[in-house]
Design an enzyme around this catalytic site. Structure first.
Site, mmCIF file in Angstrom:
data_model
loop_
_atom_site.group_PDB
_atom_site.id
_atom_site.type_symbol
_atom_site.label_atom_id
_atom_site.label_comp_id
_atom_site.label_asym_id
_atom_site.label_seq_id
_atom_site.Cartn_x
_atom_site.Cartn_y
_atom_site.Cartn_z
ATOM 1 N N GLY A 1 -0.781 9.851 -9.332
ATOM 2 C CA GLY A 1 -1.899 8.944 -9.022
ATOM 3 C C GLY A 1 -3.185 9.705 -8.728
ATOM 4 O O GLY A 1 -3.215 10.939 -8.762
ATOM 5 N N ALA B 1 1.770 3.152 -3.714
ATOM 6 C CA ALA B 1 1.530 1.810 -3.143
ATOM 7 C C ALA B 1 1.444 0.805 -4.272
ATOM 8 O O ALA B 1 1.224 1.175 -5.423
ATOM 9 C CB ALA B 1 0.205 1.813 -2.369
ATOM 10 N N TYR B 2 1.616 -0.458 -3.914
ATOM 11 C CA TYR B 2 1.319 -1.547 -4.852
ATOM 12 C C TYR B 2 -0.026 -2.084 -4.409
ATOM 13 O O TYR B 2 -0.120 -2.770 -3.384
ATOM 14 C CB TYR B 2 2.417 -2.614 -4.778
ATOM 15 C CG TYR B 2 2.183 -3.788 -5.709
ATOM 16 C CD1 TYR B 2 1.908 -3.597 -7.059
ATOM 17 C CD2 TYR B 2 2.243 -5.087 -5.241
ATOM 18 C CE1 TYR B 2 1.692 -4.671 -7.910
ATOM 19 C CE2 TYR B 2 2.033 -6.172 -6.092
ATOM 20 C CZ TYR B 2 1.749 -5.949 -7.425
ATOM 21 O OH TYR B 2 1.527 -7.014 -8.270
ATOM 22 N N THR C 1 -5.265 1.528 4.453
ATOM 23 C CA THR C 1 -6.509 1.032 3.850
ATOM 24 C C THR C 1 -7.505 0.443 4.854
ATOM 25 O O THR C 1 -7.104 -0.101 5.896
ATOM 26 C CB THR C 1 -6.133 -0.064 2.819
ATOM 27 O OG1 THR C 1 -7.304 -0.717 2.351
ATOM 28 C CG2 THR C 1 -5.210 -1.127 3.409
ATOM 29 N N ASP C 2 -8.782 0.490 4.499
ATOM 30 C CA ASP C 2 -9.842 -0.183 5.261
ATOM 31 C C ASP C 2 -9.632 -1.694 5.280
ATOM 32 O O ASP C 2 -10.144 -2.381 6.155
ATOM 33 C CB ASP C 2 -11.214 0.127 4.625
ATOM 34 C CG ASP C 2 -11.273 -0.226 3.146
ATOM 35 O OD1 ASP C 2 -10.327 0.130 2.412
ATOM 36 O OD2 ASP C 2 -12.244 -0.888 2.717
ATOM 37 N N TYR D 1 -2.079 -8.066 0.317
ATOM 38 C CA TYR D 1 -2.080 -6.596 0.240
ATOM 39 C C TYR D 1 -2.324 -5.997 1.623
ATOM 40 O O TYR D 1 -1.588 -5.121 2.081
ATOM 41 C CB TYR D 1 -3.179 -6.143 -0.737
ATOM 42 C CG TYR D 1 -3.486 -4.666 -0.671
ATOM 43 C CD1 TYR D 1 -2.579 -3.725 -1.149
ATOM 44 C CD2 TYR D 1 -4.695 -4.202 -0.139
ATOM 45 C CE1 TYR D 1 -2.862 -2.357 -1.083
ATOM 46 C CE2 TYR D 1 -4.987 -2.843 -0.076
ATOM 47 C CZ TYR D 1 -4.063 -1.931 -0.555
ATOM 48 O OH TYR D 1 -4.340 -0.588 -0.484
ATOM 49 N N LYS E 1 0.167 -3.707 3.908
ATOM 50 C CA LYS E 1 -0.167 -2.315 4.254
ATOM 51 C C LYS E 1 -0.149 -2.134 5.776
ATOM 52 O O LYS E 1 0.305 -1.105 6.275
ATOM 53 C CB LYS E 1 -1.544 -1.929 3.704
ATOM 54 C CG LYS E 1 -1.612 -1.787 2.204
ATOM 55 C CD LYS E 1 -0.814 -0.611 1.657
ATOM 56 C CE LYS E 1 -1.478 0.723 1.862
ATOM 57 N NZ LYS E 1 -0.730 1.824 1.187
HETATM 58 N N1 LIG Z 1 -7.669 3.196 -4.512
HETATM 59 C C1 LIG Z 1 -8.369 2.813 -3.451
HETATM 60 O O1 LIG Z 1 -9.532 2.445 -3.548
HETATM 61 C C2 LIG Z 1 -7.724 2.851 -2.075
HETATM 62 C C3 LIG Z 1 -8.478 2.435 -0.965
HETATM 63 C C4 LIG Z 1 -7.891 2.479 0.303
HETATM 64 C C5 LIG Z 1 -6.587 2.931 0.441
HETATM 65 N N2 LIG Z 1 -5.876 3.311 -0.665
HETATM 66 C C6 LIG Z 1 -4.500 3.778 -0.472
HETATM 67 O O2 LIG Z 1 -4.477 5.145 -0.867
HETATM 68 C C7 LIG Z 1 -3.203 5.470 -1.422
HETATM 69 C C8 LIG Z 1 -3.384 6.184 -2.751
HETATM 70 O O3 LIG Z 1 -4.081 5.359 -3.673
HETATM 71 P P1 LIG Z 1 -4.425 5.838 -5.163
HETATM 72 O O4 LIG Z 1 -5.736 5.241 -5.500
HETATM 73 O O5 LIG Z 1 -4.218 7.305 -5.315
HETATM 74 O O6 LIG Z 1 -3.293 5.065 -5.980
HETATM 75 P P2 LIG Z 1 -2.741 5.332 -7.460
HETATM 76 O O7 LIG Z 1 -3.703 6.157 -8.250
HETATM 77 O O8 LIG Z 1 -2.313 4.014 -8.002
HETATM 78 O O9 LIG Z 1 -1.458 6.218 -7.175
HETATM 79 C C9 LIG Z 1 -0.261 5.687 -6.675
HETATM 80 C C10 LIG Z 1 0.879 6.263 -7.469
HETATM 81 O O10 LIG Z 1 2.091 5.728 -6.932
HETATM 82 C C11 LIG Z 1 2.967 5.383 -7.995
HETATM 83 N N3 LIG Z 1 3.832 4.272 -7.589
HETATM 84 C C12 LIG Z 1 3.501 2.959 -7.505
HETATM 85 N N4 LIG Z 1 4.545 2.227 -7.130
HETATM 86 C C13 LIG Z 1 5.582 3.095 -6.958
HETATM 87 C C14 LIG Z 1 6.938 2.931 -6.585
HETATM 88 N N5 LIG Z 1 7.440 1.712 -6.343
HETATM 89 N N6 LIG Z 1 7.728 4.029 -6.508
HETATM 90 C C15 LIG Z 1 7.222 5.252 -6.792
HETATM 91 N N7 LIG Z 1 5.939 5.474 -7.160
HETATM 92 C C16 LIG Z 1 5.125 4.401 -7.254
HETATM 93 C C17 LIG Z 1 2.053 4.977 -9.132
HETATM 94 O O11 LIG Z 1 2.703 5.169 -10.365
HETATM 95 P P3 LIG Z 1 2.527 4.087 -11.562
HETATM 96 O O12 LIG Z 1 1.053 3.870 -11.700
HETATM 97 O O13 LIG Z 1 3.157 4.767 -12.723
HETATM 98 O O14 LIG Z 1 3.252 2.853 -11.087
HETATM 99 C C18 LIG Z 1 0.842 5.900 -8.950
HETATM 100 O O15 LIG Z 1 0.954 7.084 -9.724
HETATM 101 C C19 LIG Z 1 -2.420 4.150 -1.472
HETATM 102 O O16 LIG Z 1 -1.605 4.074 -0.336
HETATM 103 C C20 LIG Z 1 -3.500 3.078 -1.369
HETATM 104 O O17 LIG Z 1 -2.995 1.897 -0.763
HETATM 105 C C21 LIG Z 1 -6.410 3.286 -1.906
#
Ligand SMILES: NC(=O)c1ccc[n+]([C@@H]2O[C@H](COP(=O)([O-])OP(=O)(O)OC[C@H]3O[C@@H](n4cnc5c(N)ncnc54)[C@H](OP(=O)(O)O)[C@@H]3O)[C@@H](O)[C@H]2O)c1
Length: 286
Positions: free
Chosen positions: A10, A58-59, A99-100, A123, A127
């Site tokens: 990710g 995360a989902y 998350t925020d 969501y 979380k």
């Molecule tokens: N993105 C934002 O703006 C944001 C903001 C605040 C907080 N966050 C938090 O920050 C964290 C990282 O976010 P990110 O943006 O790096 O997310 P990301 O790019 O979607 O990375 C998450 C990775 O986890 C994998 N994954 C999803 N479901 C899974 C499962 N059931 N088992 C194993 N692996 C799984 C995904 O693989 P696949 O894609 O192949 O399923 C993906 O590679 C998360 O906890 C998110 O809630 C994100």
């Protein structure tokens, strides 16, 4: 240290893999592990016995979570609970991201770690439940809330990151409508990963906010991308209600990195400076 990373494919996970090269790494993508499979998680953790597990998986397709409540809780809450329990039993430090969006957005000054959450969406509730499980189960944990993440890899399920989406839309010549009443802090995943690498060596366990500093609306963020790159875009502001997303989002979710500050570790840059570095690294500007 021996560090196992979940979500290694990710946008945050891949930056952590890059930054933690001097450690012994076990980077696991979704193909290597299904975090909702408790038996598989147990087998992998107990056979590898890392010092630290970092869970970035995360989902988080926020609107889809409204329709897929069970999956949201399966991934963001129950799988996290199981992982926390396994880590605690094996004496492993657990690092988990939140998350925020756990906040309701009524405040107009940055939220710190002591402020009371008020999640507005499926969501966000899932979380927050994940966070609480970690906090109540683990004796050695870091729960890290971040905001508006963008990184070189992009989010697979969202078709890239916000910056790349804006640039693609501008190049298509279409009118770009971006919400102007949600105030956030865009955060560069590379800078967050570097800070996480520092924090997890302190032994100062607990809840942390880690974002770049300052705040802006998504519309202002888009404006800064076009201003810095010189890309011409037909950009217009819309309100959240006009935009009509399925999930409610807080109108204000800027986070204060207060606990990080107290450790003397908050040298996170202003969001504009971090954005500039991203644009340079991606070759959009010099
Ligand atoms: N993105 C934002 O703006 C944001 C903001 C605040 C907080 N966050 C938090 O920050 C964290 C990282 O976010 P990110 O943006 O790096 O997310 P990301 O790019 O979607 O990375 C998450 C990775 O986890 C994998 N994954 C999803 N479901 C899974 C499962 N059931 N088992 C194993 N692996 C799984 C995904 O693989 P696949 O894609 O192949 O399923 C993906 O590679 C998360 O906890 C998110 O809630 C994100």
């Amino acid at each position: 240290m021996k560090i196992l990373i979940l979500g290694a494919g990710g946008q945050l996970g891949s930056e952590l893999v890059n930054i933690l090269q001097d450690d012994t790494l076990i980077p696991l993508t979704h193909r290597d592990i299904e975090m909702t499979d408790e038996q598989q998680v147990n087998n992998i953790l107990s056979s590898n016995m890392p010092d630290i597990v970092i869970n970035t998986a995360a989902y988080h397709r926020v609107d889809d979570c409204e329709d897929n409540v069970e999956q949201s809780f399966a991934v963001n809450s129950f799988a996290v609970r199981n992982m926390a329990r396994i880590c605690n039993e094996l004496g492993i430090t657990f690092v988990h991201f939140s998350t925020d969006y756990v906040f309701g957005g009524r405040k107009r000054i940055p939220y710190n770690e002591d402020n009371c959450p008020n999640p507005l969406s499926v969501y966000a509730v899932s979380k927050l439940a994940g966070e609480l499980f970690v906090k109540n189960i683990c004796s050695k944990f870091y729960v890290i809330r971040t905001c508006g993440l963008y990184g070189a890899k992009g989010v697979s399920g969202k078709g890239g990151n916000f910056i790349e989406t804006m640039i693609k839309l501008a190049e298509s010549g279409r009118n770009i409508r971006v919400v102007s009443d949600q105030i956030v802090t865009p955060t560069y995943a590379r800078e967050l990963a570097a800070k996480v690498s520092q924090l997890i060596r302190t032994g100062k366990y607990g809840l942390y906010h880690i974002t770049n500093n300052g705040g802006c609306s998504w519309h202002q963020f888009a404006g800064a991308i076009f201003e810095m790159t010189g890309i011409k875009a037909d950009l217009s502001p819309v309100s959240s209600s006009e935009f009509g997303a399925r999930a409610r989002r807080p109108l204000y979710s800027v986070l204060e990195n207060r606990n990080l500050k107290q450790l003397g570790l908050d040298d996170m840059r202003q969001w504009r400076d971090a954005l500039k570095e991203y644009l340079v690294e991606k070759g959009y500007i010099r």
